[in-house]
Design an enzyme around this catalytic site. Structure first.
Site, mmCIF file in Angstrom:
data_model
loop_
_atom_site.group_PDB
_atom_site.id
_atom_site.type_symbol
_atom_site.label_atom_id
_atom_site.label_comp_id
_atom_site.label_asym_id
_atom_site.label_seq_id
_atom_site.Cartn_x
_atom_site.Cartn_y
_atom_site.Cartn_z
ATOM 1 N N TYR A 153 0.802 -1.229 0.000
ATOM 2 C CA TYR A 153 0.000 0.000 0.000
ATOM 3 C C TYR A 153 0.837 1.283 0.000
ATOM 4 C CZ TYR A 153 -4.029 -2.998 1.195
ATOM 5 O OH TYR A 153 -5.018 -3.955 1.202
ATOM 6 N N LYS B 267 2.729 -15.240 3.120
ATOM 7 C CA LYS B 267 2.536 -16.093 1.946
ATOM 8 C C LYS B 267 3.926 -16.401 1.396
ATOM 9 C CE LYS B 267 -0.257 -18.089 -0.957
ATOM 10 N NZ LYS B 267 -0.984 -19.301 -0.564
ATOM 11 N N ASP C 67 -3.887 -17.782 3.572
ATOM 12 C CA ASP C 67 -5.111 -18.476 3.141
ATOM 13 C C ASP C 67 -5.556 -19.483 4.205
ATOM 14 O OD1 ASP C 67 -2.658 -19.552 2.436
ATOM 15 O OD2 ASP C 67 -3.375 -20.594 0.664
ATOM 16 N N ASP D 108 -5.301 -5.989 6.370
ATOM 17 C CA ASP D 108 -6.501 -5.284 5.918
ATOM 18 C C ASP D 108 -7.648 -6.272 5.741
ATOM 19 O OD1 ASP D 108 -8.217 -3.446 4.835
ATOM 20 O OD2 ASP D 108 -7.134 -3.193 2.945
ATOM 21 N N ASP E 269 -11.107 -7.297 8.473
ATOM 22 C CA ASP E 269 -12.527 -7.234 8.098
ATOM 23 C C ASP E 269 -13.199 -8.565 8.428
ATOM 24 O OD1 ASP E 269 -12.553 -4.624 7.271
ATOM 25 O OD2 ASP E 269 -13.534 -5.040 5.347
#
Ligand code: ATP
Length: 359
Positions: free
Chosen positions: A136, A187, A220, A244, A248
């Site tokens: 980001y 990851k 994941d 992020d 959520d």
């Protein structure tokens, strides 16, 4: 004295901040917390009126004169490029180097728990999301933009210093708050360079915390495990983008956006003062300005009110913070829910019930 700058912002940010400020003031009186609250009008209206987003020098002034910033929400459909929101939120986050995005995820009631065969007690963890690096940071660009041969890139930036400080912050929190387990999610099987750095740093830092049980999961797998067995997590640390997404997911596990609080902090010594023992922070409910319900008086103020508790805790007023948490719990136990939680309570009614529970 706690010196707090308040930016209510836009949409429901204005409504939930007004409610949260009443709770803050009442708590201040009850617990003898001296408050110096400065309300600032930065947001869409101000920007449309005179072009001001965040005045030059304002962040430096915060650094000198302010202990914490409370932000409602920024975002307005009249400003589609979000220019003012970027200036207010990102400037504060980056210039103050608020590298920890701290997100407590606690479900307050079985009635709010969205998982079958799980109860509220199973959902109680915190996420440390890296807040200043990753995908980001805006490094990248276009080549042959708008053509069939277009190339578009965003670099995933991970620095040794940036990764180490967020990982250390997660472990330090676990130790200070009696949390047994820290899980790092990345990851590294696919992002072989950037996330290998996360692996190496995590392996190194955990040696300093032998009392903490550690675990690594690919992001994941973490997404799946948070649904299958959220009770297995105490502290999760991850990068900006994965944080992020996972926060959520966390908000949904808590019962929704209307309940999710967050802190953006920089606990480094350089920003500590007696009045802000944990450094300066920007505290905000996770939700946005929600233009669809703005002005209707039905926004859930509990995310903002719990954000006030987080802010007071960070400023060293733990008794006051706990009292707000207790009051919110009382209101939730009584089933006083705004429409986002399936009830019919208004913002004002919810606020009044919290104030009543505070006594
Ligand atoms: P952003 O684009 O900044 O994320 P947004 O307001 O469009 O902002 P969210 O904050 O993610 O998006 O909220 C999505 C929807 O969830 C809102 O449009 C609203 O309907 C609902 N919502 C969010 N926060 C609340 C709240 N505090 N009370 C009630 N409903 C909420």
């Amino acid at each position: 004295m706690a010196r707090i700058a308040v930016i209510a912002g836009d949409g429901i940010g204005v409504e939930v901040t007004a409610a949260a400020l009443e709770v803050l003031r009442a708590t201040g009186v009850k617990h003898g917390v001296p408050l110096d609250i400065e309300e600032l009008d930065y947001g869409a209206e101000r920007y449309l009126r005179d072009g001001t987003t965040m005045p030059a020098g304002e962040i430096d002034r915060f650094r000198r004169e302010i202990d914490a910033i409370f932000l409602g929400a920024v975002g307005d459909p009249r400003i589609p490029d979000m220019r003012h929101a970027r200036d207010i939120l990102l400037a504060t986050r980056f210039e103050l180097d608020l590298y920890v995005n701290f997100r407590p995820v606690r479900c307050l009631s079985d009635a709010l728990c969205p998982l079958k065969r799980k109860t509220a007690a199973d959902i109680d963890f915190v996420v440390f999301r890296e807040n200043t690096e990753g995908a980001y940071v805006g490094m990248g660009g276009n080549f042959k933009k708008g053509t069939p041969d277009e190339v578009a890139t965003n670099e995933d930036v991970n620095t040794r210093k940036g990764v180490e400080r967020i990982v250390r912050a997660a472990f330090a929190y676990a130790v200070e708050h009696g949390r047994r387990r820290v899980c790092m999610a990345d990851k590294s099987n696919a992002l072989r360079f950037a996330h290998d750095l996360w692996q190496r740093v995590f392996t190194e830092v955990k040696k300093d915390y032998p009392q903490i049980e550690t675990r690594h999961l690919f992001i994941d797998a973490l997404a799946m495990e948070l649904i299958r067995g959220p009770e297995a997590f105490d502290v999760i640390v991850t990068n900006n983008m994965f944080g992020d997404i996972i926060t959520d997911l966390g908000a949904a596990l808590q019962g929704g956006m209307g309940l999710a609080a967050s802190a953006n902090i920089n606990p480094s010594e350089a920003l500590r003062r007696p009045s802000r023992p944990n450094g300066i922070g920007l505290f905000e409910p996770v939700h946005g300005s929600a233009p669809d319900i703005a002005g209707k008086g039905v926004a859930n103020p509990l995310a903002a009110i719990q954000t006030v508790a987080l802010m007071l805790e960070n400023l060293g007023y733990e008794g006051a913070a706990k009292d707000i948490a207790r009051a919110v719990q009382t209101v939730v136990n009584a089933g006083v829910f705004t429409p986002d939680l399936g009830g019919s309570a208004t913002t004002a009614k919810t606020r009044d019930r919290v104030l009543a529970a505070l006594g």
